[in-house]
Each structure stands twice: as structure tokens, then as C-alpha cells.
Design an enzyme around this catalytic site. Structure first.
Site, PDB file in Angstrom:
ATOM      1  N   HIS A   1      -1.811 -13.055   2.259  1.00 24.77           N
ATOM      2  CA  HIS A   1      -1.654 -13.054   3.889  1.00 24.77           C
ATOM      3  C   HIS A   1      -2.653 -14.104   4.560  1.00 24.77           C
ATOM      4  O   HIS A   1      -3.102 -13.988   5.535  1.00 24.77           O
ATOM      5  CB  HIS A   1      -1.892 -11.595   4.607  1.00 24.77           C
ATOM      6  CG  HIS A   1      -3.161 -10.820   4.146  1.00 24.77           C
ATOM      7  ND1 HIS A   1      -4.500 -11.355   4.158  1.00 24.77           N
ATOM      8  CD2 HIS A   1      -3.375  -9.545   3.746  1.00 24.77           C
ATOM      9  CE1 HIS A   1      -5.270 -10.678   3.913  1.00 24.77           C
ATOM     10  NE2 HIS A   1      -4.586  -9.564   3.652  1.00 24.77           N
TER      11      HIS A   1
ATOM     12  N   HIS B   1       0.781  -1.142   0.011  1.00 22.75           N
ATOM     13  CA  HIS B   1       0.064   0.037   0.003  1.00 22.75           C
ATOM     14  C   HIS B   1       0.988   1.194   0.099  1.00 22.75           C
ATOM     15  O   HIS B   1       1.600   1.618   1.030  1.00 22.75           O
ATOM     16  CB  HIS B   1      -1.041  -0.097   1.341  1.00 22.75           C
ATOM     17  CG  HIS B   1      -1.703  -1.087   1.564  1.00 22.75           C
ATOM     18  ND1 HIS B   1      -3.020  -1.248   0.517  1.00 22.75           N
ATOM     19  CD2 HIS B   1      -1.523  -2.523   1.851  1.00 22.75           C
ATOM     20  CE1 HIS B   1      -3.546  -2.452   0.961  1.00 22.75           C
ATOM     21  NE2 HIS B   1      -2.881  -3.149   1.466  1.00 22.75           N
TER      22      HIS B   1
ATOM     23  N   ASP C   1       2.339  -7.035   2.718  1.00 23.14           N
ATOM     24  CA  ASP C   1       1.304  -6.269   3.034  1.00 23.14           C
ATOM     25  C   ASP C   1       1.646  -4.987   3.698  1.00 23.14           C
ATOM     26  O   ASP C   1       1.203  -4.243   4.546  1.00 23.14           O
ATOM     27  CB  ASP C   1       0.162  -6.827   4.177  1.00 23.14           C
ATOM     28  CG  ASP C   1      -1.117  -6.374   4.133  1.00 23.14           C
ATOM     29  OD1 ASP C   1      -1.265  -5.331   3.480  1.00 23.14           O
ATOM     30  OD2 ASP C   1      -1.886  -6.698   4.971  1.00 23.14           O
TER      31      ASP C   1
ATOM     32  N   GLY D   1      -2.251  -2.213  10.211  1.00 18.61           N
ATOM     33  CA  GLY D   1      -1.435  -2.352   9.469  1.00 18.61           C
ATOM     34  C   GLY D   1       0.113  -2.280   9.767  1.00 18.61           C
ATOM     35  O   GLY D   1       0.192  -1.273  10.808  1.00 18.61           O
TER      36      GLY D   1
ATOM     37  N   HIS E   1       1.211   3.997   7.817  1.00 19.92           N
ATOM     38  CA  HIS E   1       0.262   4.871   8.695  1.00 19.92           C
ATOM     39  C   HIS E   1       0.833   5.954   9.374  1.00 19.92           C
ATOM     40  O   HIS E   1       1.777   5.835  10.341  1.00 19.92           O
ATOM     41  CB  HIS E   1      -0.715   4.101   9.810  1.00 19.92           C
ATOM     42  CG  HIS E   1      -1.644   3.109   9.115  1.00 19.92           C
ATOM     43  ND1 HIS E   1      -2.867   3.443   8.202  1.00 19.92           N
ATOM     44  CD2 HIS E   1      -1.757   1.635   9.073  1.00 19.92           C
ATOM     45  CE1 HIS E   1      -3.677   2.484   7.714  1.00 19.92           C
ATOM     46  NE2 HIS E   1      -2.820   1.556   8.360  1.00 19.92           N
TER      47      HIS E   1
ATOM     48  N   ASN F   1      -4.381  -6.697  10.051  1.00 14.22           N
ATOM     49  CA  ASN F   1      -5.347  -7.340   9.654  1.00 14.22           C
ATOM     50  C   ASN F   1      -4.731  -8.274   8.599  1.00 14.22           C
ATOM     51  O   ASN F   1      -4.438  -7.809   7.600  1.00 14.22           O
ATOM     52  CB  ASN F   1      -6.784  -6.731   9.149  1.00 14.22           C
ATOM     53  CG  ASN F   1      -7.981  -7.500   9.283  1.00 14.22           C
ATOM     54  OD1 ASN F   1      -8.020  -8.427   9.862  1.00 14.22           O
ATOM     55  ND2 ASN F   1      -8.858  -6.899   8.464  1.00 14.22           N
TER      56      ASN F   1
ATOM     57  N   ASP G   1      -9.149  -6.204  -2.180  1.00  9.56           N
ATOM     58  CA  ASP G   1      -8.329  -6.428  -0.760  1.00  9.56           C
ATOM     59  C   ASP G   1      -9.156  -6.480   0.648  1.00  9.56           C
ATOM     60  O   ASP G   1      -9.959  -7.127   0.948  1.00  9.56           O
ATOM     61  CB  ASP G   1      -7.198  -5.507  -0.706  1.00  9.56           C
ATOM     62  CG  ASP G   1      -6.038  -5.837   0.587  1.00  9.56           C
ATOM     63  OD1 ASP G   1      -6.040  -6.846   0.824  1.00  9.56           O
ATOM     64  OD2 ASP G   1      -5.500  -4.793   0.942  1.00  9.56           O
TER      65      ASP G   1
END
Ligand SMILES: [Zn+2]
Lengths: 305, 436
Positions: B237, B68, B309, B328, B313, B282, B158
Site C-alpha cells: 500500500h 484481512h 488491504d 480500514g 469492520h 491507514n 503489517d
């Protein structure tokens, strides 16, 4: 529970419990006086609570502290992003103790990392509620003739253990005091890994009495959980997980952290029965919370000096 | 990737221990790069430009199919420059960007726009996963054929997942006809109401918990539908022992591949006892039994490869109580070192299996990457397996700092990364010593 903070009772020792109990007794018997004189105590309540807030505020004021009070209803504080900001701001005011209530477990320990003040957890989500468990021990000890009398007794904790911060503080605190504890709840109201506590899980209040429970510690069932996917009905819950007059026998004491759903956890005519320690729990709140604030702010050594 | 001035030039990397299971290379050798591709692998090669890599290990560049980079929309947390710098610092030379951006990557123009920007701004090869359903909402199919023409590598909903099995089934059927793989985050939202794994740690901490069945039930459903529809399905994942076993059962019955993450391979839900928002992710961190199951499934190839993944943040979204924090972790920069330390050194996973899982297998999945065969793109990771280091905020290239490994001691570090023959990460210029 470090010397300064009262955040969790998970790893609390017997000596620490005893210290709070003795100090609370001194306070109740008027031997301590205004030992928080000159201290500033701040209440930050990120979720509503009249009873706990009032109890803490009275404890602090009667012992002479200045009290600053913030609550989600009356100020700009709200949950979530503002927690750290709020704590940092309060820290600038130079408080000695921060009493925090928050809807998320871990909020008190997060707050403690952003302030030099002592932090007292007044309930964080489903996490911990240490002063509740301490006042429960105090009230129970008093009714039995002292803290030493607790060892070897049997207590059943009944109801919604899954969502209860009170249970997460009472279980270790009672254990440390030497009380044998069992859990009484349907599987929907227990954590999946409830075995982690290594306690017997029983199916009803009747079974708890057969097991030899002298204390029935009833937990509050939240309205939204009273029927539906977790509990079929109030009637069924009350039948298995409620205390009625038929359960009362000599030596059995009923406790509840309040407020009680009458007719759900405890039948109406039992709430005020002589076997009920509920009023004693409420009145123990001020003495115990004063003791906690005194220890947290280091005022005890000062009083002794 | 910008067009590199030096991409046509020749470079010889000398003296590294070359390890590429896909071409059967394992030993100290030299690698000649020309025109951005591997030209020759052998002994005693020389060239005008030489890079002395003696003492280092040389792998095909790692490929991460789940990242991401927060672009467009949340560039304050990551952008193409910082995301690709983090990837390069971790030895990744190819990355697939997930579509949960703002706006969501559900229209061809958005996909082609991001593909063009990535060509200019990313240091590594960056691929786009487009949405499977409009707005990731799990109801209306996206224009998958147009998305593919616009440059999408695969489709995925996702995080939100596709919660309705009938809708997912149609999505798989359509993706098959569009020639796109479907990348699935398997989670049944009707079961997933908490923020941590429903286990011992959750019981003690009092944090809302989600049972493992939320992942297992959704994985089972996805596998059944993959077998029925014939779609190319990749389950990302995988974090439980049961889900890994289910994937194993369906191998050969469906066109299915699967990955797991460095954090599910190396961390357990004990960390949630700290109640720190930093540890929310997650799928959630699992107990040791699941970690063991996932490690064994990676070892025997049931789980094909590793994906990070990588989910940056901002501090204010992580420095919160666990149940209020955004889920995350950062992943690119710590993946190799964490796995080398915990699995290769700690669990005797063969180093060649780790390289297969980080380079060859995901490279094949993306297509044409993860190999040092002559003619393959010269994408390379150089590692110093002796170096010990501590993960620190300051050393991270990402614009965010939410790494669950902060403060951890690791062994093995990426010291250089090459994409298309160009050095895109050079942590110790002196150590690499390009000589012209
Ligand atoms: Zn995901």
C-alpha cells in the site's frame, strides 16, 4: 450552518451572522422574554467544561426551557462507542435541541444524523466551536458600536491554531464579518497546510501590531504543550506570542476565549485592563447562546407569531 | 477450497474477449478447461459443457496479496466464507490473509490450522502471511522456517510495522535464509500520531494529522535495508508520490516489489472533510498530487501491482468521529470496477496494464497464478465492461459494510469467477448460461 443546526461556521453567510447578532441584542435588552418556554434542551458533554456548560444552561433556563444535562463526570456517558447510542436514547426523550461537547472533531455532525432535534456544537475536538466565535463577534461588535463597524478592521489570531477549535470557527466567522485576519504562531502550532486559509502568517505579536492589528485574539496554550517538542519554554512563548502591557496602545483590544493562562498568553496586568474584552466575551455568552437556541429550535417565528 | 466434484470435468468458455498480457492473449477466443487447468485457448472450441461468455471479457483471476479476513478472532466482521465470497464477487481467485488476527498468526500450529480451514471453507485460493515477529511486536523473530513448513507464504508485521531498523534488518536477513518474502507496511510510528494525512483537509477539519514523511521515511529505511540484506521485500500500500519514487530508485538495487491500493488510486483526502469515521484508513487518503504520483508509478510499472488491504469492520467501529474510528476499508468487491471506471476510462490506463496489475504480477509474486498459459490453474474472472451499477450495502458479500464507495456509480462489473475450473461466483446465471 443549516437553519436547524449550529455545527460549523465554515460556510456561514453574513445574513445568518447578522440574524444571530440582532437576536442576541434583543435578548440582552429584554425584548424576547421566555421564548424557549415549553422547549426541552439537552446538554450532552462528553468532555468536562464548566464555563461553556454553565453558559448554555443559564441561557436555556432564563429563556424558560426545560434542561436535561448529562456529563461524562456525572453519568454513564463516556466518549467513543457510546456517542450514537446516547444520542439515540436522548432522542427518545423528545428533546428540541441537543448541545454537544465532545473530544473528537465531527462528533456533532455525527450526532445530528441520529436525532431529529436541532444540534448545537459546543466544541468538538480540534474541529469547531461556533457559539464561541459568535459571542466573540457580538462582544467585539458591541465594543466598536455595532456589527457594521467590524468590516475593514484587522484582527490577529495568536497562538495554538493547530489544536484550536475556537480558531477554526473564529477564522471563517471574522472573515464573513469583513474583518481582515492574520495568524500569529510558530510553525509547530500551525497546520502544515495553514496556507489553505489564505491569511498572512506573522512571527510575533509585535509584527501583528506593525501589520495594523486592532484586535489581538489570543488562544489558550494547553499545559502539556507549554514546553517540549512544540514550544521550547513558557518564557520564549510569552516573549513572542504573549500580550504584555508594552503592546497596549489606543484602539487595540485583547480577546481570549478563556480560561487564560496568566503570564503565558496574556500578562496578569493586562487581563483586567480596559483594553481587555474578556469579561465582555463571557457576558455575551448568554445572550448569544439564547439566540442560537431560539433559532435552532425555531422558537423565533413562534415568538413573532 | 473444497475438493470439487466437477474439477475433473471439462468446460469450454466460448466467445469472450480473452485478455492475458502474461501470455500475449488479446481477442475473442474460446478457452478449454480440463482437470482444473487451462487445456487450450483458441478458435471454435467445443465441449460437453459449454459456457457462453460472448460480450464479456475474460481475464486470469485477480490475486490480492493483502486482505484481512478477521479469522481467527473477529468472525463477526468477516470469516473465511464471507471473505472468500467477497473476493470471488470481485473476481479474485487468490488472496493472501494477513496475520493480525486474534490470536496473531505467529506460531506454526496456528498457521497450519488456518491453512487447513481455508482449504475447506474458502471459495478461492487462500494463502497465509505469518507474523515476522512474535505478536507483531517487533522484537522476537518468529520460527520462520517452521512457519514455512506449516504453509506460510510470506511473513509480515503489517499494521504495527517493525519500528526498530536494527530489528527489521535482522528480520530481513533471517527471512532470506528461510526463503520467505517479507511484506512491509512502512510507517514510522514516531511520526504517525494522527489519523489523516497532514494536508489542507486536515487543517480545515481539525483532525490529528500524520505527515507524509511517516510513510516516506520508513519506506526509505526499508529499501536501504532490503538492498543491504538481499532479502525479497514487498512494500504494500504505497500511497505517496515520494515513496513511489523511492521504490523506483531502488528497483534493480534491491529485490523489491511494491503495490498500491484501489482507494489510494481513486480517492483523495477531500473525503476527510466530512469528518466521517468511514473514511479513516491507514495509510491515510492523500491529496491529488500524491494520487497522481501513485497512478503514474502504477502505469510505468514502478509499482508492480494492486492490493486491496480489504479490512472489514463492524458498524460500531466505523460509525464514530474520524479520530475514534478503526482504520480500514472493504476492498475486494469494488476494486476492479473502481479501477476500471477511474483509471481505464478516466485516466486512459490501458486495460491490459490493469489486468497485469491485478492478475499477472501479483500472481507471479504468489507463484504460479495470474496466467492463462496452457497448464496453468484455470482461475478466471469474467467481466461485463458495459454494466453500470451502484455500490450498495445490500449488494456486498462481506459481513461488514465499510466501503468508501457506498452510493458511487461504477462502470464494469465482475459477473463470474472460476477457480480451478469451478464457478465460485455467478452473479447472473442466465448471463453465463452453462450448457451441458
Ligand atoms: Zn497495512
Amino acid at each position: 450552518m443549516s437553519a436547524k443546526d449550529f455545527i460549523s461556521l465554515e460556510n456561514v453567510g453574513r445574513e445568518e451572522l447578522l440574524e444571530v447578532m440582532e437576536l442576541a441584542r434583543d435578548q440582552e435588552e429584554g425584548r424576547l422574554g421566555r421564548l424557549l418556554e415549553g422547549r426541552t434542551v439537552c446538554l450532552a458533554f462528553f468532555e468536562p467544561s464548566t464555563r461553556t456548560a454553565a453558559s448554555f444552561e443559564l441561557a436555556a433556563r432564563r429563556a424558560g426551557a426545560d434542561v436535561v444535562s448529562l456529563s461524562s463526570g456525572t453519568s454513564s456517558i463516556s466518549k467513543g462507542e457510546s456517542l450514537v447510542d446516547t444520542v439515540v436514547t436522548l432522542d427518545r426523550l423528545g428533546m428540541d435541541a441537543l448541545i454537544i461537547r465532545h473530544p473528537a472533531a465531527g462528533a456533532a455532525s455525527l450526532a445530528s444524523r441520529h436525532t431529529s432535534a436541532a444540534v448545537v456544537n459546543a466544541g468538538d475536538g480540534c474541529g469547531q466551536h461556533p457559539t464561541q466565535a459568535l459571542l466573540d463577534l457580538y462582544a467585539l461588535g458591541k465594543s466598536l458600536g455595532g456589527f457594521e463597524e467590524l468590516a475593514g478592521r484587522r484582527a490577529a489570531i495568536v497562538g495554538d491554531i493547530l489544536h484550536s477549535r475556537v480558531a477554526r470557527s473564529v477564522i471563517p466567522a471574522f472573515g464573513t464579518a469583513g474583518i481582515e485576519v492574520s495568524l500569529v504562531a510558530p510553525a509547530t502550532l500551525l497546520p502544515r497546510e495553514a496556507d489553505v486559509w489564505g491569511l498572512p502568517v506573522l512571527g510575533s505579536v509585535d509584527e501583528a501590531l506593525e501589520w495594523g492589528a486592532e484586535v489581538l485574539y489570543m488562544l489558550r496554550l494547553q499545559k502539556e504543550r507549554m514546553s517540549g517538542a512544540l514550544v521550547p519554554s513558557v518564557a520564549e512563548y510569552a516573549r513572542y506570542y504573549g500580550v504584555g502591557r508594552r503592546h497596549l496602545r489606543p484602539g487595540v483590544r485583547v480577546m481570549h476565549p478563556g480560561p487564560v493562562n496568566r503570564g503565558v498568553e496574556i500578562a496578569s496586568d493586562v487581563v483586567l485592563d480596559s483594553s481587555s474584552l474578556i469579561p465582555d466575551q463571557v457576558s455575551a455568552g448568554i445572550a448569544v447562546r439564547t439566540a442560537v437556541l431560539a433559532l435552532a429550535t425555531g422558537s423565533v417565528e413562534r415568538a413573532a407569531a | 477450497m473444497s475438493t470439487r466434484s466437477g474439477a475433473d470435468r471439462e468446460l469450454v468458455i466460448r466467445g469472450a474477449h480473452v485478455l492475458d498480457p502474461s501470455s500475449g492473449l488479446d481477442g475473442v477466443m474460446d478457452v478449454r478447461i480440463s482437470g482444473g487447468r487451462v487445456a487450450e485457448v483458441g478458435e471454435d472450441l467445443h465441449g460437453v459443457r459449454e459456457l457462453d461468455a460472448s460480450g464479456l471479457h475474460l481475464f486470469p483471476g485477480f490475486v490480492d496479496v493483502h486482505a484481512h479476513w478477521r479469522t481467527p478472532g473477529r468472525e463477526e466482521e468477516e470469516d473465511l466464507e464471507s471473505g472468500s465470497a467477497a473476493a470471488a464477487a470481485g473476481g479474485f481467485t487468490g488472496v493472501v490473509m494477513m496475520p493480525n488476527t486474534d490470536p496473531v498468526l505467529d506460531r506454526p500450529a496456528l498457521v497450519s490450522g488456518l491453512v487447513r480451514r481455508a482449504e475447506r471453507e474458502s471459495r478461492v485460493r487462500a494463502y497465509v502471511a505469518a507474523a515476522l515477529h512474535a505478536g507483531l511486536a517487533g522484537s522476537e523473530l518468529t520460527e520462520m522456517r517452521l512457519l514455512k513448513e506449516a504453509g506460510a507464504l510470506c511473513v509480515s508485521d503489517d499494521g504495527p510495522g517493525t519500528q526498530n531498523a536494527d530489528v527489521l534488518r535482522s528480520g530481513m536477513l533471517y527471512a532470506r535464509s528461510a526463503g520467505l518474502a517479507v511484506l512491509l507496511h512502512c510507517e514510522d510510528r514516531s511520526l504517525a500520531k494522527g489519523v489523516v494525512h497532514d494536508g489542507v483537509a486536515a487543517a480545515l477539519a481539525g483532525v490529528p494529522a500524520t505527515p507524509a514523511s511517516a510513510e516516506d521515511a520508513a519506506t526509505a529505511a526499508a529499501l536501504v535495508l532490503a538492498a543491504e540484506t538481499g532479502a525479497r521485500v514487498h512494500i504494500t500500500h504505497v500511497s505517496t508520490a515520494l515513496s513511489a519514487a523511492l521504490v523506483g530508485f531502488f528497483k534493480g538495487r534491491a529485490g523489491v516489489t511494491a503495490d498500491t491500493t484501489p482507494h489510494h488510486l481513486t480517492l483523495t483526502d477531500d473525503l476527510v472533510r466530512t469528518l466521517e469515521g468511514l473514511y479513516r484508513v491507514n495509510p491515510p487518503l492523500r491529496p491529488e498530487g500524491d494520487r497522481r504520483g501513485v497512478i503514474e508509478a502504477l502505469r510505468d510499472g514502478t509499482l508492480d501491482f494492486v492490493a486491496t488491504d480489504h479490512a472489514p469492520h463492524a458498524a460500531q467501529r466505523k460509525e464514530l468521529p474520524l479520530q475514534e474510528a478503526a482504520p480500514g476499508f472493504l476492498g475486494h468487491e469494488t476494486a476492479f470496477a473502481a479501477l476500471y471506471t477511474e483509471l481505464v476510462l478516466g485516466e486512459s490506463l490501458p486495460l491490459s496494464r490493469l489486468v497485469e496489475a491485478m492478475s499477472c504480477a501479483p500472481g507471479r509474486w504468489v507463484g504460479g497464478l495470474g496466467s492463462l498459459a496452457v497448464g496453468a490453474p484455470a482461475d478466471i474472472a469474467l467481466a461485463d465492461l458495459e454494466e453500470e451499477w451502484t455500490v450498495e450495502r445490500e449488494s456486498l458479500s462481506s459481513r461488514s459494510h465499510n466501503s468508501p464507495y457506498l452510493g458511487r456509480r461504477m462502470r464494469g462489473r465482475i459477473v463470474g469467477t472460476i477457480v480451478g475450473g469451478e464457478l465460485v461466483h455467478d452473479r447472473m446465471g442466465a448471463k453465463l448460461g452453462v450448457r451441458t
